[in-house]
Design an enzyme around this catalytic site. Sequence first.
Site, PDB file in Angstrom:
ATOM      1  CE1 TYR A 195      -4.097  -1.957   0.566  1.00  5.86           C
ATOM      2  CE2 TYR A 195      -2.565  -3.375   1.748  1.00  5.86           C
ATOM      3  CZ  TYR A 195      -3.791  -3.180   1.143  1.00  5.86           C
ATOM      4  OH  TYR A 195      -4.705  -4.199   1.098  1.00  5.86           O
ATOM      5  CB  SER A 196       0.822   4.283  -2.116  1.00  4.98           C
ATOM      6  OG  SER A 196       1.147   3.631  -3.315  1.00  4.98           O
ATOM      7  CB  CYS A 363      -0.547   6.818  -8.893  1.00  7.26           C
ATOM      8  SG  CYS A 363      -0.491   5.509  -7.641  1.00  7.26           S
ATOM      9  CD  GLU A 403       3.812   2.996  -7.202  1.00 13.04           C
ATOM     10  OE1 GLU A 403       3.084   3.339  -6.253  1.00 13.04           O
ATOM     11  OE2 GLU A 403       5.056   3.005  -7.154  1.00 13.04           O
ATOM     12  CE1 TYR A 405      -4.779   0.253  -7.687  1.00 13.16           C
ATOM     13  CE2 TYR A 405      -2.778   1.593  -7.666  1.00 13.16           C
ATOM     14  CZ  TYR A 405      -4.140   1.451  -7.412  1.00 13.16           C
ATOM     15  OH  TYR A 405      -4.845   2.507  -6.904  1.00 13.16           O
TER      16      TYR A 405
END
Length: 405
Positions: A195-196, A363, A403, A405
């Site tokens: 987790y960021s 992101c 980034e 996902y």
Amino acid sequence: MSAPLRQHLIDPEICIRCNTCEETCPINAVTHNEDNYVVDAAICNACLDCISPCPTGAIDNWRTVREPYSLEEQFEWDELPEQEELELDAGGDTEEAREEEVQDLLDQAHAGAGGQVRPPASAAKPSINLYSRSEPALATVAGNFRITQQDSQSDIRHIVLDFGNQSFPVLEGQSIGVIPPGVDARGRPHHVRLYSVASPRDGERPNHNNLSLTVKREVTQVDGVEHPGVASSYLCDLKKGDQVQVTGPFGNSFLMPNDPEAKIIMICTGTGSAPFRAMTERRRRRRRRESEGEILLFFGARTPAELPYFGPLMKLPDSLIVKELCFSRLADKPKEYVQDRMLKRTEAVAALLKDTRTHVYICGLKGMESGVKEALESICRGEGLDWQSLSAEMRDTGRFHVETY
């Protein structure tokens, strides 16, 4: 006895299962099961095409072995095996020389615009991999707050973790790993989930040894049956005082520039806003003059009720951050995604892209990536710029980061 060989491996503790490596591999040497992504030693030719796209660096792992680890062995791993003590061949070759050779290969893969993105030149040096699954840090939950409206379909939480006397330094843009307790249906420990970090380097509360995360409760449907996400449900249900096992920190390139004159374009959806909250709060706390580099944010969600941090975000002045909020599920209005709003703000985006002080960060969900890049290409064409060469130059100077996902 066979001569030692280098085997390319993927670290299951760091891997976020984004499928980028498997999609990238031109010879289908990367595969996966429900647990791990792995490299087939019988197919891999060390072309290294999979290295640069990996967002976490999980792909950057090698072991010198007598016999390759099989796919079946790799599928069962929770962490990488230690390097074996090997008696190498008598040709003057040494383990150190082999490791240097591996590093040379990785340096080639990471070189230039086609390799791993460099961090901003002014970014601080990150600490990475201080804690692992076998030796995790132990954090205490200091708060767990819902940051989307109660009647919205998205349950997104702002979770504050306190590390007490343990050193856990992070920079804006880094991630941490969380170890959900318990085991899966086969009796194996759950995978680490990344987790960021959503808070700046001096803590969610300034000068405290804590940090925050932005976590969405994930639920998937299989044959009409809902399956809650293991890690996200665990985190979203945490209570104040609960303890959490944490690994990391991770990430050495998706970092904030320290240069106060740096200009930043942030493009995100949903919980992809986490690192941008950290960067914006860092800039807000350090504001000294109006001439500081501007921030332009493109933030997408289905509705305002499902946009994390909507209330606090709206209170931030335009002198700090220009907010372009895009919604795809508003009644009586056409769907609008971040790339659509970018095209509407072509002049502003183009002006920033022409400035060598500008950094671009993307992101969020992987599905947004192609649309955003197409918008950037379109904007550049209209301004007489070549996006391919510009993006390559920005990557090479640590000013373009993705980034997803």
